[in-house]
Motif scaffolding. Structure first.
Motif, short mmCIF file in Angstrom:
data_model
loop_
_atom_site.label_atom_id
_atom_site.label_comp_id
_atom_site.label_asym_id
_atom_site.label_seq_id
_atom_site.Cartn_x
_atom_site.Cartn_y
_atom_site.Cartn_z
N GLY A 149 53.79 63.52 -16.54
CA GLY A 149 54.79 64.53 -16.24
C GLY A 149 54.61 65.77 -17.08
N GLN A 150 54.33 65.59 -18.36
CA GLN A 150 54.11 66.74 -19.25
C GLN A 150 52.90 67.53 -18.80
OE1 GLN A 150 56.09 67.69 -22.24
NE2 GLN A 150 54.98 69.50 -21.49
N GLU A 151 51.85 66.85 -18.37
CA GLU A 151 50.64 67.54 -17.91
C GLU A 151 50.93 68.35 -16.66
OE1 GLU A 151 47.88 64.33 -17.54
OE2 GLU A 151 47.46 64.24 -19.69
N MET A 152 51.81 67.85 -15.80
CA MET A 152 52.21 68.61 -14.60
C MET A 152 53.00 69.85 -14.98
SD MET A 152 53.27 65.29 -12.32
CE MET A 152 54.05 66.18 -10.97
N VAL A 153 53.92 69.69 -15.90
CA VAL A 153 54.71 70.84 -16.38
C VAL A 153 53.79 71.89 -16.98
CG1 VAL A 153 56.39 71.57 -18.11
CG2 VAL A 153 56.82 69.52 -16.75
N ASP A 154 52.85 71.45 -17.80
CA ASP A 154 51.94 72.38 -18.46
C ASP A 154 51.04 73.10 -17.45
OD1 ASP A 154 53.02 71.57 -20.86
OD2 ASP A 154 51.37 70.22 -21.38
N ALA A 155 50.55 72.36 -16.45
CA ALA A 155 49.65 72.95 -15.46
C ALA A 155 50.37 74.01 -14.64
CB ALA A 155 49.09 71.86 -14.54
N CYS A 156 51.61 73.74 -14.27
CA CYS A 156 52.37 74.72 -13.48
C CYS A 156 52.70 75.94 -14.31
CB CYS A 156 53.63 74.06 -12.91
SG CYS A 156 53.29 72.87 -11.58
N ALA A 157 53.02 75.73 -15.59
CA ALA A 157 53.30 76.86 -16.47
C ALA A 157 52.05 77.73 -16.64
CB ALA A 157 53.80 76.36 -17.82
N ALA A 158 50.90 77.08 -16.81
CA ALA A 158 49.66 77.82 -17.00
C ALA A 158 49.29 78.62 -15.76
CB ALA A 158 48.52 76.85 -17.35
N ALA A 159 49.63 78.07 -14.60
CA ALA A 159 49.31 78.74 -13.34
C ALA A 159 50.36 79.78 -12.94
CB ALA A 159 49.16 77.71 -12.23
N GLY A 160 51.47 79.81 -13.65
CA GLY A 160 52.53 80.76 -13.32
C GLY A 160 53.28 80.42 -12.05
N VAL A 161 53.37 79.11 -11.74
CA VAL A 161 54.11 78.67 -10.55
C VAL A 161 55.26 77.77 -10.98
CG1 VAL A 161 52.07 78.83 -9.09
CG2 VAL A 161 52.63 76.63 -10.17
N LYS A 162 56.23 77.63 -10.10
CA LYS A 162 57.38 76.79 -10.40
C LYS A 162 57.08 75.34 -10.02
CE LYS A 162 60.95 80.35 -10.07
NZ LYS A 162 61.20 80.40 -11.51
N LEU A 163 57.69 74.41 -10.77
CA LEU A 163 57.64 72.99 -10.47
C LEU A 163 59.06 72.49 -10.30
CD1 LEU A 163 56.37 70.15 -10.31
CD2 LEU A 163 56.32 70.12 -12.82
N LEU A 164 59.38 72.02 -9.10
CA LEU A 164 60.70 71.48 -8.80
C LEU A 164 60.56 70.04 -8.34
CD1 LEU A 164 62.22 74.47 -6.75
CD2 LEU A 164 62.24 74.10 -9.23
N VAL A 165 61.63 69.27 -8.53
CA VAL A 165 61.63 67.85 -8.16
C VAL A 165 62.69 67.63 -7.09
CG1 VAL A 165 61.77 65.48 -9.04
CG2 VAL A 165 60.94 67.32 -10.53
N GLY A 166 62.40 66.76 -6.15
CA GLY A 166 63.26 66.55 -5.00
C GLY A 166 64.55 65.81 -5.28
N TYR A 167 65.34 66.30 -6.21
CA TYR A 167 66.63 65.69 -6.54
C TYR A 167 67.70 66.21 -5.57
CZ TYR A 167 64.73 64.12 -11.07
OH TYR A 167 64.01 63.50 -12.06
N ARG A 168 67.72 65.66 -4.37
CA ARG A 168 68.63 66.17 -3.34
C ARG A 168 70.09 66.00 -3.73
NH1 ARG A 168 70.08 61.39 -0.70
NH2 ARG A 168 68.66 59.68 -1.25
N MET A 169 70.43 64.99 -4.55
CA MET A 169 71.82 64.77 -4.91
C MET A 169 72.38 65.91 -5.76
SD MET A 169 71.93 62.15 -3.18
CE MET A 169 73.70 62.16 -3.28
N HIS A 170 71.52 66.70 -6.36
CA HIS A 170 71.97 67.81 -7.21
C HIS A 170 72.63 68.92 -6.40
CE1 HIS A 170 69.17 66.79 -10.85
NE2 HIS A 170 69.69 65.71 -10.29
#
Length: 375
Positions: A149-170
């Motif tokens: 998960g941390q590697e995904m967060v870091d990769a998206c930050a490095a690429a300048g894109v957003k990372l969202l998770v499908g928490y539909r209940m929110h």
């Protein structure tokens, strides 16, 4: 729900807008394609990755979206690409397989990719999407452990894109009403949360019972609702966890695939949570929140709806909405306008859940209380 009432609902959930257009210009598709527009603002153009059962639900729900539309498809099954392409008007040049989907970097008609594949595939696929310069929406759990998960967060930050998770209940109205009551102090000091998440799983050969694809068992698939729910219902981050695993059918639930786990969470205020995650019991979909001044109960709490509930003040009467429709419209606002949801759905939110899942499994294997540091 009428267009006006949905518009009012979306505006109620969203904060002020800061426009962050995501444009790309690639020779392979000719001139840059500007963001599609709607009266509410630009439209998020989404490629669906993994055309299975849940993706079908998302795709149908997106037909009612005001700010999100399907413009790409990614699948390992050529027949699905052809069938879905015809059904949702996705041209052949915007259909990809798992080998060539990195080519979406050259497709200016795709802004984001919604990853709806088995859990263990999320990590690599999300990083590839980020490197292609597209925003990432990933089904929960975001990954199979916190390291990934941390590697995904870091990769998206490095690429300048957003990372969202499908928490539909929110974005679900009755859920948000309970959150509002807790935030406003109507329930008083929160003392206790109970989260029950489970069902009897069927086909023993499905991917959810394959550790290499699922990363675990019931906890990863259904128990994460109780993990995540405990956090947004109590309104704090847990500081410790204890857990116990039980297994009645080792032939069906092999090593590394949990059947039933009970876990307990402790919060800084002294509030505690008691939760159950299982693949071997039906009729378990209930949240209960107890405070010094009142209580709130949701049952069903996380199903596709309608979500029903009551509090010490009476029945919850918020309108039922198609979860995935509102989720995708809201995520369009987050990605394109910089909106801030009432309950976060970003990669850091998903990472916190993964840290708790790691700790629950560690508590099961050692029998020891695990300390948590999420903030």
């Amino acid at each position: 729900m009428t267009t006006n009432s949905r518009r009012d609902f979306l505006q109620k959930l969203a904060a002020s807008a800061i426009t962050l257009p995501f444009l790309s210009s690639q020779a392979a598709f000719g001139k840059a394609t500007p963001l599609a527009q709607h009266s509410q603002g630009p439209v998020l153009r989404v490629a669906l990755m993994g055309l299975g059962g849940y993706a079908s639900r998302v795709a149908e729900a997106m037909q009612s979206c005001e700010r999100a539309k399907i413009t790409g498809l990614i699948s390992g099954t050529p027949g699905k690409l052809e069938k879905w392409g015809a059904k949702y008007d996705v041209p052949e040049k915007s259909r990809y397989n798992y080998t060539n989907f990195d080519e979406i970097r050259d497709n200016p008609t795709i802004d984001a990719v919604y990853i709806i594949t088995p859990n263990a595939l999320h990590h690599d696929q999300a990083i590839r999407v980020a490197k292609a310069g597209k925003h990432v929406i990933c089904e929960k759990p975001m990954a199979v452990n916190a390291k990934e998960g941390q590697e995904m967060v870091d990769a998206c930050a490095a690429a300048g894109v957003k990372l969202l998770v499908g928490y539909r209940m929110h974005f679900e109205p009755n859920t948000l009403e309970v959150v509002r009551m807790r935030q406003s102090g109507e329930l008083g000091k929160i003392l206790f949360f109970q989260g029950l998440s489970g069902f009897r799983i069927g086909d023993p050969n499905q991917w959810r019972l394959d550790k290499d694809l699922a990363g675990g068992g019931a906890l990863m698939d259904i128990g994460i609702y109780a993990v995540n729910g405990a956090r947004y219902m109590v309104g704090e981050e847990p500081v410790w966890v204890t857990a116990q695993e039980s297994k009645t059918d080792p032939a069906k639930f092999k090593d590394g695939v949990d059947e039933t786990i009970q876990f307990q969470l402790g919060f800084p205020s002294g509030a505690v949570a008691s939760c159950l995650s299982t693949y071997n019991m039906n009729y378990l979909d209930r949240f209960f929140l107890n405070g010094e001044k009142g209580f709130a109960e949701l049952q069903p709490a996380t199903g596709y709806g309608p979500i029903k509930g009551r509090t010490n003040k009476g029945e919850l009467t918020q309108p039922h909405v198609v979860h995935q429709t509102v989720q995708m419209d809201e995520m369009a606002g987050i990605i394109l306008d910089g909106n801030k949801p009432i309950v976060p759905v970003d990669g850091l939110e998903g990472l916190k859940d993964l840290k708790i899942l790691d700790a629950i499994y560690q508590a099961c294997s050692t029998g020891n209380k695990q300390e948590l540091k999420l903030v």
